[in-house]
Design an enzyme around this catalytic site. Sequence first.
Site, PDB file in Angstrom:
ATOM      1  N   GLY A 165     -52.003   2.223  17.646  1.00  0.00           N
ATOM      2  CA  GLY A 165     -53.298   2.720  18.122  1.00  0.00           C
ATOM      3  C   GLY A 165     -53.619   2.157  19.488  1.00  0.00           C
ATOM      4  N   ASN A 166     -54.875   2.234  19.873  1.00  0.00           N
ATOM      5  CA  ASN A 166     -55.292   1.635  21.148  1.00  0.00           C
ATOM      6  C   ASN A 166     -56.747   1.186  21.027  1.00  0.00           C
ATOM      7  OD1 ASN A 166     -57.110   3.857  22.107  1.00  0.00           O
ATOM      8  ND2 ASN A 166     -55.190   4.997  21.931  1.00  0.00           N
ATOM      9  N   HIS A 167     -57.277   0.620  22.122  1.00  0.00           N
ATOM     10  CA  HIS A 167     -58.589  -0.031  22.047  1.00  0.00           C
ATOM     11  C   HIS A 167     -59.786   0.902  22.267  1.00  0.00           C
ATOM     12  CE1 HIS A 167     -56.810  -3.956  21.749  1.00  0.00           C
ATOM     13  NE2 HIS A 167     -56.079  -3.726  22.828  1.00  0.00           N
TER      14      HIS A 167
END
Length: 399
Positions: free
Chosen positions: A208-210
């Site tokens: 995923g990412n932030h």
Amino acid sequence: MLTGKKILIGVTGSIAAYKVAYLIRNLIKQEAEIKVIMTSASCDFISPLTLATLSKNPVAIEFIKNAEGEWENHVELGLWADLFIIAPATANSLSKLVSGNCDNLLLATYLSARCPVWVAPAMDLDMFTHFSTRENLAKLSKEGVRIIEPTHGELASGLEGQGRMEEPEKIAELAKDFFTIKSVLKGKTVLITGGPTYEAIDPVRFIGNHSSGKTGILLADECAKRGAVVYLVTGPTRFTVKDKNIHVIAIQSANEMYEAVQEVWPKANLGIFSAAVADYRPETPATSKIKKKSNELTLTLVKNPDILSWAGQNKRDAQTLVGFALETDNEIENARGKFERKNLDLLILNSLNDPGAGFGHKTNQVTFIQKNNKLRKFELKEKGLVILDILDEIETIIE
Ligand code: PMT
């Protein structure tokens, strides 16, 4: 004031029908022109004479309006209105609106109306929470009908809960807001993507990412405030939209986002793609949790579809497409490349090199990239203010 605005009021058979007298009175005071259609069931709750007197127009009830066999023209009524408010809307009528049932004048007029349609449900607690009512409201909402959610409180049955028709003053206020919105987004269909995507490694883990999803949520709420019909396709986020009429399509992976975008983009006037989409995903996610056996684990990643590029390739002349770019180096050059390659009308660049910009912050600092090498850099602002700059700019370029 609502001077000259033509509002058609549809009344169905609920005890809340008495409230419609106050609604009509309020709208007439604001100088709106009012016509009323009643179902025969609603005449048991409030007299047509009352509503005819208040609205200063005869009330339409049956397809045949008098002994001479004169026809009540539902098509004309539907085309006359600038806004059609069905209040109160019973569970029975909501279900008929969804199914296309046409066995009374009010329903036939609904099918003929080209103006925005609002429904203000009123019913008892368990009827309102019943899956069939929820499904009908969701279907109407998906087709662009605005739902004026009933409020909580004491119900005619003596039960307490949600089901009371919204107060007439509030509905009149919504009508006033609707007619006074000046934005060019009013009535336009807007597709927004937001949040991260999660690409499954196994049933427990993902790549995923932030991205927090905040930007997408703020954009959706502001577009709705400006009168647009909004579809928000969002990855996992802890934020929620304020406006219940926004169509939120919650997804996890890039492929799911792609599917949702393919469905909505053809009917949209504007697309704003703020999502942080994973460019790659594990080729074959494990079907059960990967066990810690060896010191190394190799994952083969395959490319995800570039959703924004697809929308750019399938953009019609009257559609406006806005992308975001999150860069760490050669920001302007890379962003210009994306602007061209993805066939955009506006690109919002944010750089992780600018302190307080990008995801994970309440703030952002953006640069607008447009055609003819036009470039505009803004100062660091709260994300709520950044999206106002973005939408104000979009309003100047949208068709
Ligand atoms: O969610 P927040 O915490 O509020 O953060 C907002 C944000 C930082 C995520 C947002 O401002 C932002 O910059 N979004 C785009 C981030 C990004 O992934 O940029 P990109 O340069 O990788 O992608 C360029 C554009 O193509 C973006 O509009 C992206 O949505 C789109 N894209 C990218 C890859 C892909 N496979 N499909 C896409 O549609």
